[in-house]
Design a protein around this motif. Structure first.
Motif, short mmCIF file in Angstrom:
data_model
loop_
_atom_site.label_atom_id
_atom_site.label_comp_id
_atom_site.label_asym_id
_atom_site.label_seq_id
_atom_site.Cartn_x
_atom_site.Cartn_y
_atom_site.Cartn_z
N ASN A 249 0.85 -1.19 0.00
CA ASN A 249 0.00 0.00 0.00
C ASN A 249 0.88 1.24 0.00
OD1 ASN A 249 -2.81 -1.25 0.52
ND2 ASN A 249 -1.57 -2.12 2.18
N SER A 250 0.24 2.40 0.05
CA SER A 250 0.99 3.64 0.13
C SER A 250 1.67 3.74 1.49
CB SER A 250 0.05 4.83 -0.06
OG SER A 250 -0.58 4.78 -1.33
N ALA A 251 2.77 4.48 1.55
CA ALA A 251 3.49 4.68 2.81
C ALA A 251 2.62 5.46 3.79
CB ALA A 251 4.80 5.42 2.56
N TYR A 252 2.82 5.20 5.08
CA TYR A 252 2.06 5.90 6.11
C TYR A 252 2.90 6.01 7.38
CZ TYR A 252 1.07 0.99 7.29
OH TYR A 252 1.20 -0.35 7.57
N ASP A 253 2.48 6.91 8.27
CA ASP A 253 3.16 7.10 9.56
C ASP A 253 2.53 6.19 10.61
OD1 ASP A 253 4.73 9.04 8.42
OD2 ASP A 253 3.50 10.71 9.13
N ARG A 254 3.35 5.72 11.54
CA ARG A 254 2.84 4.91 12.64
C ARG A 254 3.73 5.11 13.86
NH1 ARG A 254 4.52 -1.40 11.24
NH2 ARG A 254 6.75 -1.02 11.02
N TYR A 255 3.19 4.80 15.03
CA TYR A 255 3.95 4.86 16.27
C TYR A 255 4.82 3.60 16.40
CZ TYR A 255 1.07 8.72 17.98
OH TYR A 255 0.45 9.93 18.13
N THR A 256 6.07 3.81 16.81
CA THR A 256 6.99 2.71 17.06
C THR A 256 7.81 3.03 18.32
OG1 THR A 256 8.82 3.64 15.76
CG2 THR A 256 7.23 2.27 14.58
N PRO A 257 8.44 2.04 18.94
CA PRO A 257 9.35 2.34 20.07
C PRO A 257 10.50 3.23 19.60
CG PRO A 257 8.79 0.01 20.02
CD PRO A 257 8.29 0.59 18.74
N ARG A 258 10.93 4.13 20.45
CA ARG A 258 12.00 5.07 20.11
C ARG A 258 13.36 4.37 20.27
NH1 ARG A 258 12.02 10.46 23.44
NH2 ARG A 258 9.88 10.56 22.61
N LEU A 259 13.63 3.44 19.36
CA LEU A 259 14.88 2.69 19.36
C LEU A 259 15.38 2.56 17.94
CD1 LEU A 259 13.81 -0.30 21.67
CD2 LEU A 259 15.31 1.58 22.34
N HIS A 260 16.69 2.30 17.79
CA HIS A 260 17.19 1.98 16.46
C HIS A 260 16.48 0.73 15.96
CE1 HIS A 260 20.02 0.45 13.40
NE2 HIS A 260 20.25 1.73 13.20
N LYS A 261 16.26 0.66 14.67
CA LYS A 261 15.42 -0.41 14.12
C LYS A 261 15.95 -1.81 14.43
CE LYS A 261 17.66 -0.08 9.56
NZ LYS A 261 17.43 0.14 8.10
N HIS A 262 17.29 -1.98 14.49
CA HIS A 262 17.83 -3.30 14.79
C HIS A 262 17.52 -3.70 16.23
CE1 HIS A 262 19.56 -3.15 10.94
NE2 HIS A 262 20.73 -2.60 11.23
N ALA A 263 17.68 -2.76 17.16
CA ALA A 263 17.39 -3.04 18.57
C ALA A 263 15.90 -3.26 18.76
CB ALA A 263 17.88 -1.89 19.45
N ALA A 264 15.07 -2.43 18.12
CA ALA A 264 13.62 -2.58 18.25
C ALA A 264 13.17 -3.95 17.76
CB ALA A 264 12.91 -1.48 17.48
N SER A 265 13.74 -4.40 16.67
CA SER A 265 13.39 -5.71 16.13
C SER A 265 13.81 -6.83 17.08
CB SER A 265 14.04 -5.91 14.77
OG SER A 265 13.77 -7.19 14.25
N LEU A 266 15.02 -6.75 17.62
CA LEU A 266 15.53 -7.78 18.52
C LEU A 266 14.67 -7.88 19.77
CD1 LEU A 266 17.82 -9.81 19.26
CD2 LEU A 266 19.00 -7.87 20.35
N VAL A 267 14.39 -6.75 20.40
CA VAL A 267 13.61 -6.76 21.64
C VAL A 267 12.18 -7.21 21.37
CG1 VAL A 267 12.73 -5.36 23.53
CG2 VAL A 267 15.06 -5.01 22.71
N SER A 268 11.59 -6.73 20.28
CA SER A 268 10.20 -7.08 19.96
C SER A 268 10.04 -8.57 19.70
CB SER A 268 9.72 -6.29 18.74
OG SER A 268 9.69 -4.91 19.00
N GLU A 269 11.04 -9.19 19.10
CA GLU A 269 10.98 -10.63 18.86
C GLU A 269 11.09 -11.40 20.17
OE1 GLU A 269 14.04 -11.61 16.10
OE2 GLU A 269 13.14 -10.47 14.45
N TRP A 270 11.86 -10.88 21.13
CA TRP A 270 12.09 -11.61 22.38
C TRP A 270 10.89 -11.57 23.31
CZ3 TRP A 270 12.80 -9.68 27.53
CH2 TRP A 270 13.17 -10.67 28.44
N VAL A 271 10.24 -10.42 23.41
CA VAL A 271 9.15 -10.29 24.38
C VAL A 271 7.91 -11.04 23.91
CG1 VAL A 271 9.97 -8.06 25.26
CG2 VAL A 271 8.36 -8.12 23.33
#
Length: 256
Positions: free
Chosen positions: A158-180
């Motif tokens: 789809n078209s690009a859009y804005d969304r809320y995410t954790p205020r972390l670098h994308k690599h760290a956010a991905s790692l933590v999100s997968e673990w929890v």
């Protein structure tokens, strides 16, 4: 012994691993303080008005590791480890990487080209390993608190859009999100009304629903508006309180 004899089945009841992120002042730390017998690992100075037990403010990554190690090795009665917050912990991690390579910016570490973020991930994995040991050896819950940011998401369908995410670098956010086991977005419920803006058309005016600045909720499933997930069959939204989470958790387990 055949490996097939080690096959396990059934559901395991283990302490939850939660990440809760949202804007400032929505009540993330209060949520952590409402968990069973919590101890806070402070990486930012924001607990002054909350009644809780906490380590002194950590000013280096090594101090955070030392506090988690003490919880793992020393005798205590704490049941929940709360890291408040992940984005300030990330600053300590970046500082630690910069000290190792004698640079002032994570972008310059180990010659640049994103290598600094790779070295940062090794430190994130160390934190996660310690939290895993707290869970397995001390039966402790983990609550990881973070602030929110608005990020542009390039949706391939789809078209690009804005969304809320954790205020972390994308690599760290991905790692933590997968673990929890769950990523919760904490917010307030708003009503948006349109009003005339003259020649420029209409504009939206947001007003909170409910008293005390608006009804606080946790979004538990991902949507175009925010990053979220859970492994507990929770409703898409629940009230933002520890008791509401536990009730929804029990109901989800019963339905399962």
């Amino acid at each position: 012994m055949s490996l097939l004899e080690n096959i396990q089945s059934g559901r395991e009841s283990r302490p939850p691993r939660l990440m809760v992120y949202g804007s400032e002042g929505v009540g993330k730390s209060t949520f952590g303080a409402s968990a069973p017998n919590p101890i806070f690992i402070q990486t930012e100075d924001g607990l002054g008005e909350i009644h809780c037990r906490k380590f002194p403010l950590a000013k280096t990554f090594d101090e955070v590791v030392a506090e988690l190690t003490a919880l793992r090795d020393e005798k205590h009665e704490f049941q929940t480890a709360v890291i408040d917050s992940l984005d300030w912990l990330e600053r300590l991690i970046f500082d630690d990487v910069c000290r190792e390579f004698g640079v002032r910016s994570i972008e310059k570490a180990d010659g640049g080209y994103g290598k600094g973020y790779v070295h940062a991930l090794t430190r994130w994995r160390k934190v996660i390993a310690l939290l895993n040991e707290l869970r397995e050896r001390r039966n402790m819950l983990a609550i990881l608190i973070a602030h929110a940011k608005v990020e542009r998401f390039e949706d391939p369908e789809n078209s690009a859009y804005d969304r809320y995410t954790p205020r972390l670098h994308k690599h760290a956010a991905s790692l933590v999100s997968e673990w929890v086991d769950a990523v919760f977005f904490a917010t307030r419920r708003y009503r948006v009304q349109k009003e005339s803006a003259g020649f420029s058309g209409e504009r939206g005016i947001a007003s909170p629903i409910g008293a005390d600045g608006g009804e606080r909720i946790l979004r538990t499933n991902g949507s175009p508006a925010c990053v979220a997930k859970n492994r507990y069959r929770l409703p898409a939204e629940i009230a933002f309180s520890w008791n509401a989470f536990i009730e929804a958790l029990k109901k989800g387990q019963t339905n399962e």
